[in-house]
Design an enzyme around this catalytic site. Structure first.
Site, PDB file in Angstrom:
ATOM      1  N   GLU A 127      15.926  47.281  29.187  1.00  0.00           N
ATOM      2  CA  GLU A 127      16.337  45.942  28.757  1.00  0.00           C
ATOM      3  C   GLU A 127      15.680  44.911  29.662  1.00  0.00           C
ATOM      4  OE1 GLU A 127      19.385  47.794  29.561  1.00  0.00           O
ATOM      5  OE2 GLU A 127      19.945  48.360  27.524  1.00  0.00           O
ATOM      6  N   TYR A 146       5.683  44.853  30.438  1.00  0.00           N
ATOM      7  CA  TYR A 146       6.068  45.996  29.605  1.00  0.00           C
ATOM      8  C   TYR A 146       5.170  46.083  28.362  1.00  0.00           C
ATOM      9  CZ  TYR A 146      10.174  45.699  32.604  1.00  0.00           C
ATOM     10  OH  TYR A 146      11.005  45.626  33.684  1.00  0.00           O
TER      11      TYR A 146
END
Ligand code: COA
Length: 150
Positions: free
Chosen positions: A105, A117
């Site tokens: 998350e 990411y």
């Protein structure tokens, strides 16, 4: 060019990691949580270190063939030196072949982490409403899928 090596977190690293946690997060992990992650057989906890000094770290919990990245941070003065890149690459190298996917998350406002990411192949798979406190904010749920044949 910053000089560092990537290694498993050991007890001597915990003080530096606590300092970095306090600098980076509104709800930093405490010593016990970091030590639990270091000692757990179901976790990988890697640090980028220069001697005994920690520049950054990454933690991941493994459940069967799923990986869950629990924390990633680089000390403010060492950012933009590809340390987070190196930590993620090391984590993937260590777990590739044993995982079907890796998930995490990230705060919707955290553009640097989201870019990091995405660079490593994580894709947006959902949103968790009001997941974070201090301040309250949605989380992006991101996943990196590994190919079955890898
Ligand atoms: N703005 C935009 N993209 C950024 C960025 C920034 N300020 N910092 C990193 N990135 C992205 C880029 O895609 C970059 O690739 P590039 O250099 O080819 O452009 C990639 O991340 C890797 O950069 P790197 O130098 O390895 O990152 P870093 O070592 O500076 O660490 C964080 C990145 C997110 C870990 C660091 O900013 C940090 O510790 N932030 C606070 C803690 C945090 O938010 N952790 C994530 C919680 S989910």
């Amino acid at each position: 060019m910053t000089d560092y090596t990537i290694t498993d977190v050991v007890p001597e690293h915990i003080d530096s990691i606590l300092e970095i946690e306090k600098l980076c997060f509104s709800l930093p992990w405490n010593r016990r949580a970091l030590e639990n992650q270091m000692n757990s057989k179901s976790h990988l906890f890697l640090a980028a270190v220069d001697g005994s000094k920690v520049l950054g770290y990454i933690g991941m919990m493994k459940v069967l063939d799923e990986g869950y990245i629990s924390n990633v941070a680089v000390a403010p003065q060492y950012r933009r030196h590809s340390i987070a890149d190196a930590l993620i690459n090391a984590l993937i190298k260590r777990t590739r072949g044993s995982l079907a996917f890796m998930t995490l998350e990230v705060r919707e406002s955290n553009a640097p982490a989201t870019a990091l990411y995405e660079k490593h192949g994580f894709i947006l798979v959902g949103t968790r409403k009001n997941y974070y406190e201090h301040p309250k904010e949605n989380a992006r749920l991101m996943t990196l899928f590994f190919n079955a044949e890898e």
